[in-house]
Design an enzyme around this catalytic site. Structure first.
Site, PDB file in Angstrom:
ATOM      1  N   VAL A  43      88.540  51.551   8.515  1.00  0.00           N
ATOM      2  CA  VAL A  43      88.395  52.502   9.622  1.00  0.00           C
ATOM      3  C   VAL A  43      89.687  53.298   9.812  1.00  0.00           C
ATOM      4  CG1 VAL A  43      87.937  52.759  12.089  1.00  0.00           C
ATOM      5  CG2 VAL A  43      86.659  51.072  10.753  1.00  0.00           C
TER       6      VAL A  43
ATOM      7  N   LYS B 282      85.153  45.089  19.177  1.00  0.00           N
ATOM      8  CA  LYS B 282      84.064  44.511  19.987  1.00  0.00           C
ATOM      9  C   LYS B 282      84.406  43.095  20.441  1.00  0.00           C
ATOM     10  CE  LYS B 282      81.716  43.082  15.837  1.00  0.00           C
ATOM     11  NZ  LYS B 282      82.300  43.976  14.838  1.00  0.00           N
TER      12      LYS B 282
ATOM     13  N   GLY C 114      78.740  51.634  16.022  1.00  0.00           N
ATOM     14  CA  GLY C 114      79.462  52.612  15.194  1.00  0.00           C
ATOM     15  C   GLY C 114      79.499  54.000  15.770  1.00  0.00           C
TER      16      GLY C 114
ATOM     17  N   ILE D 155      77.134  55.901  16.797  1.00  0.00           N
ATOM     18  CA  ILE D 155      76.094  56.324  17.745  1.00  0.00           C
ATOM     19  C   ILE D 155      76.722  56.537  19.118  1.00  0.00           C
ATOM     20  CG2 ILE D 155      73.848  55.797  18.744  1.00  0.00           C
ATOM     21  CD1 ILE D 155      73.429  53.752  16.519  1.00  0.00           C
TER      22      ILE D 155
ATOM     23  N   ASP E 191      78.016  38.533  16.247  1.00  0.00           N
ATOM     24  CA  ASP E 191      78.369  39.956  16.331  1.00  0.00           C
ATOM     25  C   ASP E 191      77.481  40.668  17.357  1.00  0.00           C
ATOM     26  OD1 ASP E 191      79.580  42.509  14.880  1.00  0.00           O
ATOM     27  OD2 ASP E 191      77.413  42.823  15.025  1.00  0.00           O
TER      28      ASP E 191
ATOM     29  N   LYS F 165      78.363  42.528  21.206  1.00  0.00           N
ATOM     30  CA  LYS F 165      77.935  43.880  21.576  1.00  0.00           C
ATOM     31  C   LYS F 165      77.032  43.842  22.810  1.00  0.00           C
ATOM     32  CE  LYS F 165      78.474  45.441  16.815  1.00  0.00           C
ATOM     33  NZ  LYS F 165      77.791  45.500  15.506  1.00  0.00           N
TER      34      LYS F 165
END
Lengths: 438, 438
Positions: A17, A107, A136, A138, A203, A207
């Site tokens: 990233v 996150k 990501g 969005i 994960d 979120k």
């Protein structure tokens, strides 16, 4: 801000990233300056190792002194793309204390300790933006934070983990088993060598915690989220879902639970959970294929909304970071800051037993008369109402498939325990929740 | 701002959307105050007739003097939900000149004269927000304006008119003809008694112009948009689409057209058009049913995004207005303003002939040998390459269905003219574009 008016960015981390962020800062420099009003300047990049080749990154910018970078006088904005809890948390807090705006894609950190971070942002008057931490590229957190602020969110229902969506999609479309689909996902780079964080739902739970905090203005941590992974999802479950006109997805669900008397707009608490569930194929989330993410939001006035896109990857995540960079840079130029996060509603996270949903229960049963009556009696005894029953197979293969109306999880669990104790039930073959059809 | 710190809103128009805005301002007052930092106060509502009953609206707030309201000293923010060009334009300009922030839900006005409005907002330092003008409650303009500002948008592909989507969905799922589906939509209130603005694509064209302006930072007016409605779409077209694994949707498409040499990131211009087209059923837009809207965005870094939700209706539109209200109110409190719209890229809108896409052409032909060779020769003569051909029926019912590779619209039009002149072609039964599969 520099005398010339530029704003200087300090970058923490230079992996997939971070490298993309550096590239976009360079390639989009003119556009960014036009939109912010002043140029953005990359002032330093903190890394663990200086000797690793980093194509496209000026070696003179690299430093191993992350603490020094986030407190440097000329740094205006800190971008944290290290991930994990420490040293990220200490660095982000130090940066805000030193008056820097912070953008984080982390996150785990936001889900572990959002309240501390939001508190520090308020205390030091610092911007803290973290669009990249969920789904990501969005644009999802900004709409929740800003577009829907005049509305009242009832429910957030999302596919927020691309790896598990890829695996379940392969199982659905090609009839693959879980192990086979996981291996394929690993070969294609959609799943890590150790897939635990994805397939066990960790994960997605992080979120879900971030989404619930934002949607309900209440403190929710990853550890508060009820979590079930997809490792137990079988080819038989996929076939059952198909027979019902459904598909199995790993869902992150954040929902207000109304008060028993229906009074009070905020409800008596929130239910936040992650598990594989059946959803009807006509639901917009059902057509989210491969490793894509999508989040469905139900709000009082806005109605049903869905946000869809790539949930991971260097370029999409960097795009979300850049959007945040423009926002906080504009705030810096204007001498202001964005909306602060608060947990003023302070709704409690309810235990899973109080969560209300529907269930699909599959039982291996004895093939004789009276079986259905006994099974129905067991559901009834726990107050779980049956919507449909179907018998499949016969003799030693006889199965009953029961779909319930809405019931709370505790009643369903008690029902399942009761069913297991019945002579005529050889095995509770599967229990799966049904979502998205209310 | 009032001495007590409240911000005062003047509302222009009190129809379906206006009434909902009044209701939300009252019901969400505490939430709004918490998020803005000061309370929002409704200072006046301009209407055409004072004698109409308006449940929930304090009659003392009503006035027929709209000009007086937008220039009143105590008004901080003007919300325009009148619609149409005048008097809305004059009122919005007068409000900005008087230093008010403006929120508009007026797609016609933004699409007709966006540049004048943006220019006035810059000149007077006023906020102009208009999320509700496109796709109702779907947070779409804000992500384009703010989240994707660090990215580079290639294409916007949207279903932005609920009425036509409802009609086409009925034709697709129930085999209804256009007239029958339109009548049903009218009965259910999805279509107006005079459906022209919807079914002829005017409404979608206005929204396409607004989206293109934002996505490409270039001046695009509704009149610049190539527009075809859905009145010619037949049950046979729907069947052809189904045979190809496609569905017919009325699409609003805004796209950068690359330079012939592939150089230059901005391309040589933009193509903005509205027409019914086939899209593959696997495309996320294909599953947008009934009167829902959805907009698909392709950006360089973010990849493919989609935004889905209710595109119209009082409550969803009011929800979008409230989101804007919080944003501009926060700006007022902070003494700043949001990002101004500019058309700095100034890309030209290219003529339709230069638009490049794929085509599905259906020909009634003579049933004899050599037909395919002659037809293929005609496509080839105009440089249009054929991807697939299928013969259907025979004798007097013989048809050729041709699907092309990507070609420009001028070449396709010349091909169709050439085909019409061939002895062996009895009739060009239909020509429809194919989108969403590149």
């Amino acid at each position: 801000m520099k005398p010339g008016g530029a704003l200087t960015v300090g970058l923490l981390g230079c992996g997939v990233v971070g490298t993309e962020v550096v590239r976009l800062l360079r390639e989009q420099a003119d556009d960014l300056a036009a939109r912010i009003g002043v140029p953005l300047h990359l002032g330093g990049v903190a890394v663990r190792r200086l000797d690793k080749p980093r194509p496209g990154v000026d070696p003179d910018l690299l430093t191993t002194d992350a603490v020094g970078l986030v407190t440097r006088d000329d740094i205006d904005i800190v971008v944290e793309v290290i991930g994990g809890i420490e040293p990220a948390r200490g660095l982000v807090l130090a940066a805000m204390k030193a008056g820097k705006a912070v953008i984080s894609a982390n996150k785990a950190l936001l889900a572990e300790d959002g309240e501390t971070l939001f508190g520090a942002a308020r205390e030091y008057g610092a911007d803290l933006y973290y669009e990249a931490s969920v789904a990501g590229a969005i644009p999802l957190l900004r709409p929740l934070r800003e577009s829907l602020v005049g509305d009242h969110v009832h429910k957030v229902l999302g596919i927020v983990n691309g790896t598990t969506n890829y695996i379940l999609d392969q199982m659905d479309t090609h009839g693959a088993g879980f192990t086979e689909a996981l291996e394929e996902a690993q070969t294609l780079g959609y799943a890590e060598a150790d897939p635990t964080a994805d397939v066990e739902g960790f994960d997605a739970a992080a979120k879900a915690a971030i989404l619930a905090q934002l949607a309900f203005h209440s403190p929710v941590r990853a550890a508060d989220v009820h979590r079930e992974g997809i490792t137990e999802v079988s080819a038989a479950d996929m076939a059952s879902a198909q027979a019902m006109g459904c598909v199995v997805k790993l869902l992150a669900i954040c929902e207000r639970v109304p008060a028993a008397d229906g009074n009070g707009r905020n409800g008596r608490g929130v239910s936040v959970r992650v598990y594989p569930a059946m959803i009807p194929r006509s639901h917009p989330l059902a057509s989210v294929r491969e490793a894509y993410n999508a989040v469905f939001v139900e709000a009082e006035s806005a109605g049903r909304l869905m946000f869809y896109g790539a949930g991971a990857g260097g370029a999409p995540t960097a795009s979300a970071v850049l959007g945040d960079l423009v926002a906080v840079a504009r705030n810096k130029v204007n001498g202001t800051r964005g909306p602060a996060e608060t947990t003023y509603a302070a709704l409690p996270v309810l235990p899973m037993g109080e969560t209300i949903t529907r269930y699909h229960v599959q039982l291996d049963v004895a093939d004789r008369s009276g079986v259905l009556a006994q099974v129905a009696e067991e559901f009834s005894r726990h107050g779980v109402s049956i919507q449909a029953v179907r018998q499949e197979g016969h003799g030693d293969d006889a199965q009953l498939v029961i779909v319930t109306h809405r019931a709370d999880d505790a009643a369903l669990a008690a029902t399942v325990a009761g069913l297991s104790g019945l002579d005529i039930v050889r095995n509770v073959a599967s229990v799966m929740r049904v979502e998205g059809d209310d």
